[in-house]
Design a protein around this motif. Structure first.
Motif: not given
Length: 161
Positions: A15-21
């Motif tokens: 979730d974090w990785w997707l939100g930081t793209r």
């Protein structure tokens, strides 16, 4: 994703990785980049992506296949579904791509279908965990045998030919 028995840490990191793209990368997400950035096993990463595509309760991602010209690397064909096993022609240089070569020049990426919700964090400036940050190689259909290891969750990501 928790129902699919993924560890809560994996789900939160995903979730974090997707939100930081960046916005311009949300239509071409590379699971190998997630694996590299967050130091997560590639098979585990591919399972996460698979469930994000195929679980109807999640429906977070869509697969995208892009065939590139072996001579000039021009995008020859894009699909969200099956790639017909026919010859393809590059409009840029005129190269004919024979059916037996298509999987070697087909890249698998993913498009985010839902807007990522920002996660509240005690660490707002947290960066990816991977030490080798940089660009990951693209995920090619020809890599299938390297990653599947008799796992149906991963195999279904490659069902395009």
């Amino acid at each position: 994703m928790k129902k699919a028995r993924f560890p809560i840490q994996s789900v939160k990191l995903f979730d974090w990785w997707l939100g930081t793209r960046r916005q311009n990368t949300l239509s071409s997400l590379n699971p190998l980049q997630f694996s590299l950035d967050c130091e997560i096993d590639v098979q585990h990463t591919l399972k996460l992506f698979s469930h994000a595509v195929f679980d109807p309760e999640i429906a977070l991602l869509r697969r995208k296949y892009t065939v590139f010209c072996p001579r000039c690397t021009h995008k020859v064909f894009k699909s969200n579904d099956i790639i017909e096993n026919n010859e393809l022609h590059c409009d840029n240089c005129g190269t004919v791509i024979k059916p037996h070569l298509i999987q070697d020049f087909t890249e698998l990426t993913f498009e985010l279908l839902k807007v990522a919700q920002p996660l509240e964090s005690n660490y707002p400036n947290l960066h990816p965990l991977g030490g080798a940050q940089g660009n990951a190689q693209s995920l090619r259909i020809s890599d299938m045998n390297r990653y599947i290891n008799n796992d149906d969750d991963i195999r279904r990501l490659y069902d395009c030919l």
